[in-house]
Scaffold this active site. Sequence first.
Site, PDB file in Angstrom:
ATOM      1  N   GLY A  45     -10.444  -2.776 -12.157  1.00  0.00           N
ATOM      2  CA  GLY A  45     -10.985  -4.205 -12.633  1.00  0.00           C
ATOM      3  C   GLY A  45     -11.221  -4.286 -14.077  1.00  0.00           C
ATOM      4  N   CYS A  85      -1.655  12.232  -7.198  1.00  0.00           N
ATOM      5  CA  CYS A  85      -2.127  12.888  -6.283  1.00  0.00           C
ATOM      6  C   CYS A  85      -2.109  14.286  -6.320  1.00  0.00           C
ATOM      7  CB  CYS A  85      -1.267  12.724  -5.017  1.00  0.00           C
ATOM      8  SG  CYS A  85      -0.787  10.962  -4.858  1.00  0.00           S
ATOM      9  N   LYS A 118       1.053  -1.262  -0.070  1.00  0.00           N
ATOM     10  CA  LYS A 118      -0.096   0.035   0.090  1.00  0.00           C
ATOM     11  C   LYS A 118       0.911   1.157  -0.018  1.00  0.00           C
ATOM     12  CE  LYS A 118      -3.664   2.539   0.594  1.00  0.00           C
ATOM     13  NZ  LYS A 118      -4.408   2.644  -0.746  1.00  0.00           N
TER      14      LYS A 118
HETATM   15  C1  LIG Z   1      -8.607  -0.812  -3.012  1.00  0.00           C
HETATM   16  C2  LIG Z   1      -7.615  -0.101  -3.971  1.00  0.00           C
HETATM   17  C3  LIG Z   1      -6.662   0.679  -3.236  1.00  0.00           C
HETATM   18  C4  LIG Z   1      -5.551   1.357  -3.989  1.00  0.00           C
HETATM   19  N1  LIG Z   1      -4.515   2.055  -3.599  1.00  0.00           N
HETATM   20  C5  LIG Z   1      -3.799   2.226  -4.318  1.00  0.00           C
HETATM   21  C6  LIG Z   1      -2.394   3.127  -3.719  1.00  0.00           C
HETATM   22  O1  LIG Z   1      -2.039   3.197  -2.455  1.00  0.00           O
HETATM   23  N2  LIG Z   1      -1.430   3.671  -4.561  1.00  0.00           N
HETATM   24  C7  LIG Z   1      -1.598   3.454  -5.951  1.00  0.00           C
HETATM   25  O2  LIG Z   1      -0.698   3.821  -6.683  1.00  0.00           O
HETATM   26  N3  LIG Z   1      -2.529   2.745  -6.358  1.00  0.00           N
HETATM   27  C8  LIG Z   1      -3.604   2.378  -5.859  1.00  0.00           C
HETATM   28  N4  LIG Z   1      -4.436   1.421  -6.294  1.00  0.00           N
HETATM   29  C9  LIG Z   1      -4.688   1.338  -7.715  1.00  0.00           C
HETATM   30  C10 LIG Z   1      -4.081  -0.174  -8.183  1.00  0.00           C
HETATM   31  O3  LIG Z   1      -2.968  -0.184  -7.753  1.00  0.00           O
HETATM   32  C11 LIG Z   1      -3.987  -0.212  -9.503  1.00  0.00           C
HETATM   33  O4  LIG Z   1      -3.523   0.816 -10.360  1.00  0.00           O
HETATM   34  C12 LIG Z   1      -5.597  -0.288 -10.394  1.00  0.00           C
HETATM   35  O5  LIG Z   1      -6.453  -0.890  -9.345  1.00  0.00           O
HETATM   36  C13 LIG Z   1      -5.794  -0.933 -11.607  1.00  0.00           C
HETATM   37  O6  LIG Z   1      -5.344  -1.947 -11.622  1.00  0.00           O
HETATM   38  P1  LIG Z   1      -6.676  -3.418 -11.403  1.00  0.00           P
HETATM   39  O7  LIG Z   1      -7.663  -2.897 -12.428  1.00  0.00           O
HETATM   40  O8  LIG Z   1      -5.970  -4.750 -11.629  1.00  0.00           O
HETATM   41  O9  LIG Z   1      -6.900  -3.240 -10.170  1.00  0.00           O
HETATM   42  C14 LIG Z   1      -5.503   0.997  -5.556  1.00  0.00           C
HETATM   43  C15 LIG Z   1      -6.547   0.452  -6.068  1.00  0.00           C
HETATM   44  C16 LIG Z   1      -7.520  -0.212  -5.167  1.00  0.00           C
HETATM   45  C17 LIG Z   1      -8.460  -1.137  -5.853  1.00  0.00           C
END
Ligand SMILES: Cc1cc2nc3c(=O)[nH]c(=O)nc-3n(C[C@H](O)[C@H](O)[C@H](O)COP(=O)(O)O)c2cc1C
Length: 308
Positions: free
Chosen positions: A222, A135, A50
């Site tokens: 997703g 950010c 995280k």
């Molecule tokens: C619950 C959640 C928390 C996330 N927290 C972060 C984070 O702290 N820092 C970050 O760079 N991306 C964060 N993301 C983004 C994911 O790392 C990723 O870039 C994004 O979900 C797309 O990939 P996916 O479709 O496989 O989930 C978060 C995503 C989710 C779903």
Amino acid sequence: MNSFRNPDLSVNLGKIKLKNPVVVASGTFGFGEEYEDFIELDCLGAIIPKGISLKPMMGNPPPRIFETEGGILNSIGLQNPGFHEFINLKLPFLRRIKTHLIINFFGNTQKEYIELARRLDDVPGISGLEANISCPNVKRGGIAFCSDPRMTYRLVRAVRKSTQLPLVVKLSPNVTDIASLAKISEEGGADAVSLVNTFKALAINIRSRKPELGNILGGLSGPAIKPIALRMVWEVSQKVKIPIVGMGGIMRAEDAIEFVMAGASAIQIGTANLINPRAGIEVIHGIKKYLIENKINRFRKLIGLFRP
Ligand SMILES: Cc1cc2nc3c(=O)[nH]c(=O)nc-3n(C[C@H](O)[C@H](O)[C@H](O)COP(=O)(O)O)c2cc1C
């Protein structure tokens, strides 16, 4: 020895040599320990915990997760324990895992990014940094760093100068031209770019006439975002020479292979971890099976194979 029956899955992300291209994405894998009972952590290509900031952050008001068709909307708001607690309470476990550890971090100002990069530089057991530049810059009235090319360049260059560690810059998809921002990150000194972060999105409850999330807006991730993320990886691959880490809706090995063919050297598994904690391991096995079936002895040969 590698052969058609035992293909070589290793790949380089700048100076980081991954044993396989499958990385777990920040925010979807906690600090590793939450997944220890479900998955052989040592087998992953890398772990990205995280995202951390200098000071602890409480995150946004609940509800913070809402399931949509083919995806999830989250407004966690970058909740994290902050640098000190991360180093003292979370890092000791992560350090024991026999794979690369890439630290995702962010700040509210350029100064905070620099300070964190500097502090992390002195910490043993870290293979690289992933700067989340999605950010808002508090000092500049909340404009996100990632949407302004000049701010992006200055930020990446400043972070680059603050650390010896390999630097991955994580790009937001909420921009008009992600390929230009990737190029700017490369010029600023990034060793790799990762994309995509979540898409800004909204869900409304028609009974209450209120937003489904406490923060009103959230980030969509997703399977719903996969084709857009894939398009972005492909566009970026035509513009930069540094390695790309692709993500966005990867649920299975087939999805991962699409991203690799579009130009990604490695991929990240995000939302899939929340549904199936073993998703990462299954994707590793699936990529290996694909290579064996297609008589390809090295994973690297798949990168950019897409020929439109
Ligand atoms: C619950 C959640 C928390 C996330 N927290 C972060 C984070 O702290 N820092 C970050 O760079 N991306 C964060 N993301 C983004 C994911 O790392 C990723 O870039 C994004 O979900 C797309 O990939 P996916 O479709 O496989 O989930 C978060 C995503 C989710 C779903």
